[in-house]
Design an enzyme around this catalytic site. Structure first.
Site, PDB file in Angstrom:
ATOM      1  N   CYS A   1     -10.425 -45.071 -20.990  1.00 47.95           N
ATOM      2  CA  CYS A   1     -11.317 -44.466 -19.998  1.00 47.95           C
ATOM      3  C   CYS A   1     -12.371 -43.714 -20.795  1.00 47.95           C
ATOM      4  CB  CYS A   1     -10.562 -43.604 -18.982  1.00 47.95           C
ATOM      5  SG  CYS A   1      -9.789 -42.121 -19.630  1.00 47.95           S
ATOM      6  N   GLY A   2     -13.122 -42.835 -20.139  1.00 47.81           N
ATOM      7  CA  GLY A   2     -14.195 -42.167 -20.873  1.00 47.81           C
ATOM      8  C   GLY A   2     -13.673 -41.285 -21.984  1.00 47.81           C
TER       9      GLY A   2
ATOM     10  N   ASP B   1     -11.109 -48.174 -16.915  1.00 49.23           N
ATOM     11  CA  ASP B   1     -12.009 -47.884 -15.794  1.00 49.23           C
ATOM     12  C   ASP B   1     -13.444 -48.101 -16.286  1.00 49.23           C
ATOM     13  OD1 ASP B   1     -12.663 -45.692 -17.358  1.00 49.23           O
ATOM     14  OD2 ASP B   1     -12.337 -44.197 -15.789  1.00 49.23           O
TER      15      ASP B   1
ATOM     16  N   GLY C   1     -10.143 -40.838 -22.417  1.00 51.95           N
ATOM     17  CA  GLY C   1      -8.759 -41.239 -22.727  1.00 51.95           C
ATOM     18  C   GLY C   1      -7.747 -40.329 -22.049  1.00 51.95           C
TER      19      GLY C   1
END
Ligand code: RB5
Length: 150
Positions: free
Chosen positions: A66-67, A8, A69
Protein backbone atom coordinates in the site's frame (compact mmCIF):
# COMPACT_ATOMS: atom_id res chain seq x y z
CA UNK A 1 7.03 -21.57 -4.56
CA UNK A 2 3.63 -19.98 -5.05
CA UNK A 3 3.53 -16.29 -4.10
CA UNK A 4 0.46 -14.14 -3.53
CA UNK A 5 0.57 -10.42 -4.20
CA UNK A 6 -1.91 -7.67 -3.36
CA UNK A 7 -2.00 -3.89 -3.46
CA UNK A 8 -4.37 -0.98 -3.13
CA UNK A 9 -4.01 2.15 -5.27
CA UNK A 10 -0.98 3.23 -3.23
CA UNK A 11 0.93 0.12 -4.31
CA UNK A 12 -0.77 -0.59 -7.62
CA UNK A 13 2.07 0.49 -9.92
CA UNK A 14 4.69 -1.32 -7.87
CA UNK A 15 2.59 -4.51 -7.88
CA UNK A 16 2.99 -4.75 -11.65
CA UNK A 17 6.77 -4.60 -11.31
CA UNK A 18 6.69 -7.12 -8.48
CA UNK A 19 4.63 -9.59 -10.54
CA UNK A 20 7.03 -9.31 -13.49
CA UNK A 21 10.05 -9.70 -11.20
CA UNK A 22 8.63 -12.78 -9.49
CA UNK A 23 7.61 -14.49 -12.73
CA UNK A 24 11.06 -13.76 -14.12
CA UNK A 25 12.55 -15.56 -11.13
CA UNK A 26 10.38 -18.59 -11.82
CA UNK A 27 7.84 -18.15 -9.02
CA UNK A 28 4.20 -18.93 -9.58
CA UNK A 29 2.28 -15.73 -8.85
CA UNK A 30 -1.32 -15.34 -7.70
CA UNK A 31 -2.53 -11.77 -7.95
CA UNK A 32 -5.27 -10.78 -5.46
CA UNK A 33 -5.75 -7.32 -6.98
CA UNK A 34 -6.33 -4.51 -7.32
CA UNK A 35 -6.74 -5.16 -11.02
CA UNK A 36 -7.16 -1.54 -12.03
CA UNK A 37 -5.94 1.77 -10.68
CA UNK A 38 -8.77 3.16 -8.59
CA UNK A 39 -7.82 5.95 -6.20
CA UNK A 40 -10.75 5.25 -3.88
CA UNK A 41 -10.14 1.52 -3.35
CA UNK A 42 -9.48 0.04 0.10
CA UNK A 43 -6.45 -2.11 1.00
CA UNK A 44 -8.42 -4.67 3.11
CA UNK A 45 -10.33 -5.72 -0.02
CA UNK A 46 -7.11 -7.09 -1.54
CA UNK A 47 -4.88 -7.83 1.42
CA UNK A 48 -7.41 -9.93 3.37
CA UNK A 49 -8.01 -12.39 0.49
CA UNK A 50 -4.23 -12.75 0.18
CA UNK A 51 -3.92 -13.28 3.94
CA UNK A 52 -6.68 -15.91 3.87
CA UNK A 53 -4.86 -17.75 1.08
CA UNK A 54 -1.71 -17.76 3.23
CA UNK A 55 -3.69 -19.12 6.18
CA UNK A 56 -5.21 -21.84 3.96
CA UNK A 57 -1.84 -22.69 2.43
CA UNK A 58 -2.91 -22.07 -1.15
CA UNK A 59 -0.01 -19.62 -1.42
CA UNK A 60 3.16 -20.06 0.61
CA UNK A 61 4.23 -16.45 0.99
CA UNK A 62 2.74 -13.06 0.27
CA UNK A 63 3.76 -9.57 -0.69
CA UNK A 64 1.27 -6.86 0.30
CA UNK A 65 1.65 -3.28 -0.86
CA UNK A 66 0.00 0.00 0.00
CA UNK A 67 1.23 3.57 0.22
CA UNK A 68 2.99 3.25 3.55
CA UNK A 69 2.75 -0.51 4.07
CA UNK A 70 1.06 0.16 7.41
CA UNK A 71 -2.51 -0.56 6.38
CA UNK A 72 -1.41 -3.70 4.53
CA UNK A 73 0.43 -5.04 7.58
CA UNK A 74 -2.37 -4.21 10.01
CA UNK A 75 -4.91 -5.91 7.74
CA UNK A 76 -2.81 -9.02 7.01
CA UNK A 77 -2.07 -9.63 10.69
CA UNK A 78 -5.80 -9.80 11.47
CA UNK A 79 -5.94 -13.24 9.84
CA UNK A 80 -4.82 -16.10 12.14
CA UNK A 81 -1.80 -17.89 10.74
CA UNK A 82 -0.44 -14.79 9.06
CA UNK A 83 2.81 -13.29 10.29
CA UNK A 84 3.22 -10.08 8.34
CA UNK A 85 5.99 -7.55 8.70
CA UNK A 86 6.30 -4.01 7.37
CA UNK A 87 9.91 -4.01 6.32
CA UNK A 88 12.09 -1.53 4.48
CA UNK A 89 15.53 -2.84 5.41
CA UNK A 90 17.49 -5.86 4.27
CA UNK A 91 18.35 -7.27 7.72
CA UNK A 92 14.72 -7.52 8.79
CA UNK A 93 13.66 -8.95 5.40
CA UNK A 94 15.60 -12.15 6.12
CA UNK A 95 15.71 -12.12 9.90
CA UNK A 96 11.92 -11.80 10.02
CA UNK A 97 11.71 -15.14 8.24
CA UNK A 98 14.60 -16.84 10.04
CA UNK A 99 13.42 -15.96 13.54
CA UNK A 100 9.73 -15.15 13.25
CA UNK A 101 8.65 -17.29 10.29
CA UNK A 102 7.24 -14.18 8.60
CA UNK A 103 5.03 -15.25 5.72
CA UNK A 104 3.86 -11.88 4.37
CA UNK A 105 6.15 -9.00 3.49
CA UNK A 106 4.50 -5.58 3.50
CA UNK A 107 6.03 -2.65 1.67
CA UNK A 108 5.16 1.02 1.34
CA UNK A 109 5.31 1.98 -2.31
CA UNK A 110 5.32 5.66 -1.36
CA UNK A 111 8.25 5.11 0.99
CA UNK A 112 10.77 3.05 -0.97
CA UNK A 113 11.64 2.84 -4.65
CA UNK A 114 11.09 -0.18 -6.88
CA UNK A 115 14.73 -1.34 -6.89
CA UNK A 116 14.91 -1.61 -3.11
CA UNK A 117 11.45 -3.17 -3.02
CA UNK A 118 12.52 -5.96 -5.39
CA UNK A 119 15.74 -6.56 -3.44
CA UNK A 120 13.78 -6.86 -0.21
CA UNK A 121 11.32 -9.26 -1.82
CA UNK A 122 14.18 -11.40 -3.10
CA UNK A 123 15.76 -11.43 0.36
CA UNK A 124 12.43 -12.33 1.98
CA UNK A 125 11.71 -15.17 -0.43
CA UNK A 126 15.13 -16.77 -0.23
CA UNK A 127 15.20 -16.79 3.58
CA UNK A 128 14.12 -19.83 5.61
CA UNK A 129 12.81 -20.23 9.14
CA UNK A 130 15.62 -21.47 11.38
CA UNK A 131 13.37 -23.81 13.36
CA UNK A 132 15.33 -22.96 16.51
CA UNK A 133 13.64 -24.05 19.72
CA UNK A 134 13.48 -20.53 21.18
CA UNK A 135 11.79 -19.21 18.04
CA UNK A 136 9.31 -22.08 17.94
CA UNK A 137 8.52 -21.38 21.59
CA UNK A 138 7.77 -17.72 20.84
CA UNK A 139 5.64 -18.59 17.82
CA UNK A 140 3.73 -21.15 19.89
CA UNK A 141 2.80 -18.33 22.30
CA UNK A 142 1.43 -16.30 19.40
CA UNK A 143 -0.45 -19.31 18.06
CA UNK A 144 -2.02 -19.85 21.50
CA UNK A 145 -3.17 -16.24 21.47
CA UNK A 146 -4.75 -16.70 18.07
CA UNK A 147 -6.68 -19.76 19.27
CA UNK A 148 -7.82 -17.85 22.38
CA UNK A 149 -9.34 -15.13 20.18
CA UNK A 150 -11.06 -17.26 17.55
C1 RB5 B 1 -4.08 5.21 0.66
O1 RB5 B 1 -4.14 6.52 0.34
C2 RB5 B 1 -3.13 4.92 1.78
O2 RB5 B 1 -3.67 5.38 2.97
C3 RB5 B 1 -2.85 3.45 1.82
O3 RB5 B 1 -2.28 3.06 0.60
C4 RB5 B 1 -1.88 2.99 2.87
O4 RB5 B 1 -0.73 3.78 2.89
C5 RB5 B 1 -2.42 2.78 4.20
O5 RB5 B 1 -1.71 2.39 5.12
Amino acid sequence: MRIGIAADHGGFMLKGEVAEFLRGKGYEVQDFGAFQMESTDDYPDFVIPLARAIALGTVERGVALCGSGVGASVAANKVPGVRAGLIHDSFSAHQGVEDDDMNVLCLGARVIGPSLALELIDTFLTANFSGAVRHKRRLAKLHALEIEHI
